[in-house]
Write a protein that holds these residues in place. Structure first.
Motif, short mmCIF file in Angstrom:
data_model
loop_
_atom_site.label_atom_id
_atom_site.label_comp_id
_atom_site.label_asym_id
_atom_site.label_seq_id
_atom_site.Cartn_x
_atom_site.Cartn_y
_atom_site.Cartn_z
N ARG A 47 0.81 -1.21 0.00
CA ARG A 47 0.00 0.00 0.00
C ARG A 47 0.85 1.27 0.00
O ARG A 47 0.39 2.32 -0.41
N ALA A 48 2.09 1.17 0.52
CA ALA A 48 2.93 2.37 0.60
C ALA A 48 4.39 1.96 0.52
O ALA A 48 4.78 0.91 1.05
N VAL A 49 5.19 2.79 -0.14
CA VAL A 49 6.61 2.50 -0.32
C VAL A 49 7.38 3.81 -0.32
O VAL A 49 6.87 4.85 -0.75
N VAL A 50 8.60 3.76 0.20
CA VAL A 50 9.51 4.90 0.14
C VAL A 50 10.63 4.56 -0.84
O VAL A 50 11.25 3.49 -0.75
N LEU A 51 10.91 5.46 -1.77
CA LEU A 51 12.07 5.37 -2.65
C LEU A 51 13.07 6.40 -2.19
O LEU A 51 12.74 7.58 -2.07
N PHE A 52 14.29 5.98 -1.89
CA PHE A 52 15.29 6.94 -1.43
C PHE A 52 16.58 6.77 -2.22
O PHE A 52 16.87 5.71 -2.76
N GLY A 53 17.33 7.85 -2.30
CA GLY A 53 18.60 7.83 -3.01
C GLY A 53 19.04 9.22 -3.36
O GLY A 53 18.33 10.20 -3.14
N PRO A 54 20.24 9.35 -3.91
CA PRO A 54 20.78 10.67 -4.26
C PRO A 54 19.92 11.38 -5.29
O PRO A 54 19.11 10.75 -5.98
N PRO A 55 20.07 12.69 -5.42
CA PRO A 55 19.29 13.44 -6.41
C PRO A 55 19.57 12.96 -7.83
O PRO A 55 20.69 12.57 -8.17
N GLY A 56 18.53 12.99 -8.67
CA GLY A 56 18.69 12.70 -10.09
C GLY A 56 18.80 11.24 -10.45
O GLY A 56 19.12 10.91 -11.60
N THR A 57 18.52 10.33 -9.50
CA THR A 57 18.67 8.91 -9.80
C THR A 57 17.42 8.28 -10.39
O THR A 57 17.41 7.09 -10.70
N GLY B 22 29.83 7.37 -12.05
CA GLY B 22 29.40 8.29 -11.01
C GLY B 22 28.32 9.26 -11.46
O GLY B 22 27.83 10.06 -10.66
N PHE B 23 27.94 9.20 -12.74
CA PHE B 23 26.87 10.06 -13.23
C PHE B 23 25.52 9.47 -12.86
O PHE B 23 25.31 8.26 -12.89
N SER B 24 24.57 10.34 -12.57
CA SER B 24 23.19 9.92 -12.39
C SER B 24 22.52 9.86 -13.75
O SER B 24 23.05 10.38 -14.75
N PRO B 25 21.32 9.26 -13.85
CA PRO B 25 20.60 9.28 -15.12
C PRO B 25 20.37 10.70 -15.63
O PRO B 25 20.46 10.95 -16.83
N THR C 259 26.12 15.23 -10.24
CA THR C 259 25.19 15.67 -9.20
C THR C 259 25.55 15.06 -7.85
O THR C 259 25.43 15.70 -6.80
N VAL C 260 25.98 13.81 -7.87
CA VAL C 260 26.23 13.05 -6.64
C VAL C 260 27.72 13.05 -6.34
O VAL C 260 28.52 12.49 -7.11
#
Length: 433
Positions: free
Chosen positions: A196-206, A360-363, A414-415
């Protein structure tokens, strides 16, 4: 025995329609149209019933649009078949639709239905070599207004397939989120409670927002993004506006609800006296359990700073999974470069070198570098292009490997290394997959 008669459908005939529907299924005939569609057409379109005394023994339901008509439902109780009731029902419902000026009247029948005399008696002709295609539309017409008021939308169906690379993350989300929700009956059979609920976490721009949208696309559910910054200006304040928004979302049959940068409204509560934002956090903590009680919806929260979230926010019972979305590996970066490089020059580009140079680049970083290289190549073609020497082989116009390497060198990742290291620590401490 009392003779049967044919009359128009009345609202109290619903139970009789249901009995006819069940009689078909008990004889291994699966009606083409859902029961809800048949009942809706009974009320809004054209329907007649055959009655003996107080009993409904047969029914025909038709729908007309412009010059085309459809027989949505035709059935008689087994004990009354072979008496010509079906033929007369078809004749009666066709008469009701005559005012539309129909040029064609069509009917779809299950392959298992062998009693088609009523149709042939009325002059219907069986069409050979035809296939019937059907697709369910995820949002009902009545929901569109509520969805529009919420600022929600139906996303393109191919977003999931367009997420380049990140295969490990896609597989995890497919297994943990999409499949239990898309195959809820099968999941229930195995004792799996759909998330029912999920958290997605990670560096900016991923790609956390991209994944949230892709999940909605994959499920074909409406996507509703909640913007706390916009709600803050409502007369009742942010907490009240948040509560009202989720009450309105409850009116939708299905929804993927997305809150980006959720740390803005769910940060660690501390300090004396309590800050105004603590009331918002408290309200959100109350909203989530109520949201979880409603099937057919998924809350996706995204954060770049999971450490700043209130500890009560992440506990079991509120969020089923806490999933890391990190930087793309070599395979994922290769898929991204292959997507962003124009097809006409792809064979001439050294993608392997670009993958190595963009570690090391984000998407988001890779997309920015690719777009910059295309812009650079366009400007060269417009302002610096030199005609090829006579006899030189023609080459596709567009960016070359050097253009991409130059933009990679000029793009600041970014990261940072420190943020990447913190992310690995957060995975070990907080991830639940």
């Amino acid at each position: 025995m009392t003779a049967w008669t044919i009359r128009d459908f009345h609202s109290q005939d619903v139970e009789g329609i249901l009995s006819l529907w069940q009689s078909l299924r008990e004889n291994d005939v699966e009606p083409v149209y859902d029961l809800s569609e048949v009942l809706a057409s009974c009320e809004k379109d054209h329907a007649v019933v055959a009655v003996q005394g107080e009993q409904i023994v047969g029914a025909a339901v038709g729908r007309a649009a412009h010059d085309q008509g459809w027989i949505v439902f035709l059935a008689t109780l087994p004990a009354f078949r072979g008496r010509g009731i079906g033929t007369l029902l078809l004749s009666a419902v066709e008469n009701r639709m005559a005012a539309h000026g129909l040029n064609k009247l069509s009917a779809l029948m299950p392959e298992t239905e062998t009693r088609v005399e009523a149709f042939t008696n009325r002059g219907f002709v069986i069409k050979k070599n035809l296939r019937y295609f059907e697709r369910h539309i995820p949002v009902q017409r009545a929901e569109l207004g509520a969805l529009e008021d919420l600022g929600g939308r139906i996303l393109p169906r191919d977003l999931w397939d367009r997420v380049a690379g990140m295969s490990a993350e896609k597989e995890l989300l497919e297994r943990r989120l999409v499949m239990p929700l898309a195959e809820s009956e099968l999941a229930e059979e195995f004792g799996v409670v759909p998330p029912r609920a999920v958290v997605l976490f990670g560096p900016p721009g991923t790609g956390k927002t991209t994944f949230a949208k892709a999940i909605a696309s994959r499920l074909e559910w409406p996507f509703v993004e909640v913007f706390p910054s916009r709600l803050a200006g409502e007369p009742g304040g942010l907490a009240g506006a948040l509560r009202q928004t989720f009450l309105e979302i409850a009116e939708l049959e299905h929804a993927v609800v997305f809150i980006d940068e959720v740390e803005e409204i769910a940060s660690q509560r501390s300090g004396e006296p309590p800050s105004p934002m603590q009331g918002v956090t408290n309200e959100l903590l109350k909203i989530i359990p109520a949201f979880r009680d409603q099937p057919g919806r998924l809350l996706v929260c995204a954060t770049n700073f999971i450490r700043s979230l209130d500890s009560a926010f992440l506990r079991h019972g509120r969020f089923d999974y806490v999933i890391p979305i990190g930087l793309p590996d070599e395979q994922a970066r290769s898929a991204m470069w292959n997507r962003f490089i124009p097809a006409q020059v792809l064979e001439q580009i050294d993608v392997v070198t670009l993958v190595a140079a963009s570690g090391g680049f984000s998407p988001a970083d890779i997309e920015f570098a690719a777009r910059s290289a295309s812009q650079r190549a366009l400007e060269k073609a417009l302002f610096d292009d030199v005609a090829p020497a006579s006899g030189a082989p023609a080459v596709p116009r567009g960016p070359v490997t050097a253009d991409y390497l130059e933009t990679i060198a000029e793009t600041k990742a970014t990261v940072s290394d420190a943020v990447a290291a913190d992310f690995l620590e957060d995975i070990a401490a907080l991830a639940r997959t």
